[in-house]
Every structure is written in structure tokens, then in C-alpha cells.
Scaffold this motif. Structure first.
Motif, PDB file in Angstrom:
ATOM      1  N   VAL A   1       0.865  -1.177   0.000  1.00  0.00           N
ATOM      2  CA  VAL A   1       0.000   0.000   0.000  1.00  0.00           C
ATOM      3  C   VAL A   1       0.903   1.228   0.000  1.00  0.00           C
ATOM      4  O   VAL A   1       1.864   1.296   0.748  1.00  0.00           O
ATOM      5  CB  VAL A   1      -0.921   0.030   1.237  1.00  0.00           C
ATOM      6  CG1 VAL A   1      -1.780   1.279   1.250  1.00  0.00           C
ATOM      7  CG2 VAL A   1      -1.781  -1.213   1.309  1.00  0.00           C
ATOM      8  N   GLU A   2       0.603   2.175  -0.877  1.00  0.00           N
ATOM      9  CA  GLU A   2       1.376   3.416  -0.961  1.00  0.00           C
ATOM     10  C   GLU A   2       0.421   4.575  -1.155  1.00  0.00           C
ATOM     11  O   GLU A   2      -0.392   4.575  -2.083  1.00  0.00           O
ATOM     12  CB  GLU A   2       2.345   3.322  -2.137  1.00  0.00           C
ATOM     13  CG  GLU A   2       3.318   4.476  -2.219  1.00  0.00           C
ATOM     14  CD  GLU A   2       4.314   4.269  -3.347  1.00  0.00           C
ATOM     15  OE1 GLU A   2       4.293   5.102  -4.266  1.00  0.00           O
ATOM     16  OE2 GLU A   2       5.083   3.289  -3.307  1.00  0.00           O
ATOM     17  N   ASN A   3       0.496   5.581  -0.273  1.00  0.00           N
ATOM     18  CA  ASN A   3      -0.389   6.751  -0.342  1.00  0.00           C
ATOM     19  C   ASN A   3      -1.861   6.352  -0.415  1.00  0.00           C
ATOM     20  O   ASN A   3      -2.612   6.850  -1.241  1.00  0.00           O
ATOM     21  CB  ASN A   3      -0.031   7.651  -1.534  1.00  0.00           C
ATOM     22  CG  ASN A   3       1.377   8.176  -1.453  1.00  0.00           C
ATOM     23  OD1 ASN A   3       1.885   8.431  -0.364  1.00  0.00           O
ATOM     24  ND2 ASN A   3       2.018   8.330  -2.598  1.00  0.00           N
ATOM     25  N   ASP A   4      -2.259   5.423   0.412  1.00  0.00           N
ATOM     26  CA  ASP A   4      -3.630   4.915   0.471  1.00  0.00           C
ATOM     27  C   ASP A   4      -4.085   4.204  -0.793  1.00  0.00           C
ATOM     28  O   ASP A   4      -5.272   3.972  -0.988  1.00  0.00           O
ATOM     29  CB  ASP A   4      -4.627   6.038   0.805  1.00  0.00           C
ATOM     30  CG  ASP A   4      -4.423   6.582   2.210  1.00  0.00           C
ATOM     31  OD1 ASP A   4      -4.017   5.788   3.089  1.00  0.00           O
ATOM     32  OD2 ASP A   4      -4.670   7.780   2.417  1.00  0.00           O
ATOM     33  N   ASP A   5      -3.173   3.873  -1.701  1.00  0.00           N
ATOM     34  CA  ASP A   5      -3.492   3.085  -2.896  1.00  0.00           C
ATOM     35  C   ASP A   5      -2.847   1.713  -2.777  1.00  0.00           C
ATOM     36  O   ASP A   5      -1.720   1.586  -2.292  1.00  0.00           O
ATOM     37  CB  ASP A   5      -2.959   3.766  -4.175  1.00  0.00           C
ATOM     38  CG  ASP A   5      -3.888   4.838  -4.697  1.00  0.00           C
ATOM     39  OD1 ASP A   5      -5.079   4.796  -4.354  1.00  0.00           O
ATOM     40  OD2 ASP A   5      -3.406   5.692  -5.443  1.00  0.00           O
ATOM     41  N   TYR A   6      -3.556   0.714  -3.234  1.00  0.00           N
ATOM     42  CA  TYR A   6      -3.010  -0.639  -3.218  1.00  0.00           C
ATOM     43  C   TYR A   6      -2.043  -0.810  -4.382  1.00  0.00           C
ATOM     44  O   TYR A   6      -2.304  -0.361  -5.494  1.00  0.00           O
ATOM     45  CB  TYR A   6      -4.138  -1.684  -3.330  1.00  0.00           C
ATOM     46  CG  TYR A   6      -5.032  -1.698  -2.116  1.00  0.00           C
ATOM     47  CD1 TYR A   6      -4.628  -2.344  -0.958  1.00  0.00           C
ATOM     48  CD2 TYR A   6      -6.263  -1.057  -2.126  1.00  0.00           C
ATOM     49  CE1 TYR A   6      -5.432  -2.355   0.164  1.00  0.00           C
ATOM     50  CE2 TYR A   6      -7.079  -1.064  -1.006  1.00  0.00           C
ATOM     51  CZ  TYR A   6      -6.652  -1.715   0.130  1.00  0.00           C
ATOM     52  OH  TYR A   6      -7.459  -1.727   1.242  1.00  0.00           O
ATOM     53  N   ILE A   7      -0.931  -1.459  -4.118  1.00  0.00           N
ATOM     54  CA  ILE A   7       0.017  -1.799  -5.180  1.00  0.00           C
ATOM     55  C   ILE A   7      -0.309  -3.225  -5.597  1.00  0.00           C
ATOM     56  O   ILE A   7      -0.232  -4.152  -4.791  1.00  0.00           O
ATOM     57  CB  ILE A   7       1.472  -1.695  -4.685  1.00  0.00           C
ATOM     58  CG1 ILE A   7       1.767  -0.271  -4.219  1.00  0.00           C
ATOM     59  CG2 ILE A   7       2.435  -2.129  -5.797  1.00  0.00           C
ATOM     60  CD1 ILE A   7       3.087  -0.118  -3.495  1.00  0.00           C
ATOM     61  N   ILE A   8      -0.730  -3.379  -6.847  1.00  0.00           N
ATOM     62  CA  ILE A   8      -1.167  -4.677  -7.345  1.00  0.00           C
ATOM     63  C   ILE A   8      -0.203  -5.147  -8.417  1.00  0.00           C
ATOM     64  O   ILE A   8       0.114  -4.423  -9.351  1.00  0.00           O
ATOM     65  CB  ILE A   8      -2.606  -4.598  -7.900  1.00  0.00           C
ATOM     66  CG1 ILE A   8      -3.560  -4.226  -6.773  1.00  0.00           C
ATOM     67  CG2 ILE A   8      -3.006  -5.914  -8.541  1.00  0.00           C
ATOM     68  CD1 ILE A   8      -4.985  -4.044  -7.202  1.00  0.00           C
ATOM     69  N   THR A   9       0.266  -6.367  -8.250  1.00  0.00           N
ATOM     70  CA  THR A   9       1.116  -6.990  -9.253  1.00  0.00           C
ATOM     71  C   THR A   9       0.278  -8.037  -9.961  1.00  0.00           C
ATOM     72  O   THR A   9      -0.379  -8.861  -9.319  1.00  0.00           O
ATOM     73  CB  THR A   9       2.327  -7.675  -8.586  1.00  0.00           C
ATOM     74  OG1 THR A   9       3.022  -6.698  -7.826  1.00  0.00           O
ATOM     75  CG2 THR A   9       3.236  -8.293  -9.618  1.00  0.00           C
ATOM     76  N   THR A  10       0.272  -7.994 -11.284  1.00  0.00           N
ATOM     77  CA  THR A  10      -0.461  -9.025 -12.017  1.00  0.00           C
ATOM     78  C   THR A  10       0.494 -10.151 -12.357  1.00  0.00           C
ATOM     79  O   THR A  10       1.653  -9.935 -12.683  1.00  0.00           O
ATOM     80  CB  THR A  10      -1.091  -8.473 -13.310  1.00  0.00           C
ATOM     81  OG1 THR A  10      -0.097  -7.808 -14.056  1.00  0.00           O
ATOM     82  CG2 THR A  10      -2.218  -7.525 -12.996  1.00  0.00           C
TER      83      THR A  10
END
Length: 198
Positions: A108-117
């Protein structure tokens, strides 16, 4: 509300134990009710691993629709939150979902989820253990492009892959480029031609 003798008991329990569904807010599943389009979309988006992304886009139902549209899950399906879904629409959604890359939340960075596909991991590969291939049909039991025939009930693709077939008419595909699905088993690779390319 799902008795152990219900026809869908095992399926529902699998979906719950896998974290794909949790039922309605009151803790029930209502397995005999009709299903709304938005409920199917939420389940599929969750299976694909994009649940966190959908929640960050507004949650249920709008966030799930946004994610489903982004990844092509609802291509060709008329979408209305309140309408009940037809079997044909469920099938279309499932087919659209088979080759969507699965997602993994890695931070999570700056309230955004970091998603790896995971580009090599899809519902087709991870849950159905089926893989796609393409190639030239180079041999059947009667003839071969290079002289070596195959065993009865098999086709050879690119002179390397031997696929067991159930439909005898498929032997006529000799010399054609095909796209196929196959399932890798410990004994042999079994396959089924899906469609011709070109």
C-alpha cells in the motif's frame, strides 16, 4: 441457511474457504434465490484477486463494475445492478474471465493498493490447470507432414506435442494452424482442439 445436503453445499463452502465469497451482510447465502449481475461480477473480480482494487474504486457494486470493465470481464454483457443474470450471461462472463491475469496485492502506498499481475497465472491455469497452445498439426494416425504418423486417437502439433483427441473429425486438421487447450497430467499431455486460427 445452506444445509449440508443442498446440491450446492460443497461449491459454496469451497468459495467461502477460499475467501471468494462471504454471503450477504446478514451472514446468509440464499442459495435458491436468483443471482443479480452485480453479485456475479463481485465474485469473479474477487476470484481474480482485484477485490482490493474494486474497493478502492467505490466498492460494491460500482467499484466491481469498473474493475470488471477494465479487465474485459463483462465484455458483451448488458450490465444493470438490479437485474437478475441469465445463464448465458454467466457463461459469457466466465469465458471472458478465463485468461485475465490474476492479481496479487504487494503493498500500500499513499492509500493506494500496489497490485502486481501474474501474467502467466489465470483462472484457466491456476484453477482449471489448463493451458493454451498454438501450432501446426503435423501428423495424425493416417499421414504426416514429415513422414511419421501418430498413434490412433492422437494428433501431433509442430512435431513435438502429442494431443489425445476424442473427436475423430479432428484428424482432417492436418497441415492447419490451430489453437488448442491442453491439460497437463502426470501420465501424458491430453488436449482438445478449441478452434482454428485463420
Amino acid at each position: 441457511d445452506v444445509p449440508s445436503d443442498h446440491v450446492h453445499f460443497n461449491h459454496i463452502m469451497y468459495m467461502v474457504s477460499s475467501g471468494f465469497m462471504s454471503g450477504y451482510s446478514d451472514g446468509t447465502f440464499k442459495p435458491d434465490n436468483e443471482i443479480k449481475r452485480s453479485e456475479v461480477i463481485k465474485t469473479i473480480v474477487s476470484i481474480l484477486g482485484y477485490d482490493y482494487l474494486a474497493k478502492s474504486k467505490g466498492g460494491y457494486p460500482a467499484g466491481y463494475e469498473i474493475v470488471a470493465k477494465t479487465y474485459g470481464v463483462i465484455n458483451g454483457v448488458n450490465f444493470d445492478y438490479s437485474e437478475y443474470i441469465l445463464k448465458e450471461e454467466i457463461l459469457k462472463i466466465l469465458i471472458n474471465s478465463l485468461d485475465v491475469s490474476l492479481a496479487l496485492v504487494t503493498g500500500v502506498e499513499n492509500d493506494d493498493y500496489i497490485i502486481t499481475t501474474e501474467y502467466n497465472k489465470t483462472i484457466r491455469t491456476e484453477y482449471l490447470k489448463m493451458y493454451k497452445g498454438k501450432g501446426l498439426v503435423t501428423a495424425n494416425e493416417f499421414t504426416s507432414v514429415k513422414g511419421r504418423k501418430t498413434t490412433q486417437g492422437y494428433l501431433t502439433i509442430d512435431e513435438k506435442l502429442s494431443l489425445r483427441i476424442k473427436d475423430f473429425s479432428l484428424i482432417s486438421y492436418i497441415g492447419l494452424n490451430v489453437e488448442f487447450l491442453y491439460k497437463d497430467s502426470t501420465e501424458e499431455i491430453q488436449g482438445k482442439l478449441e478452434e482454428l486460427l485463420k
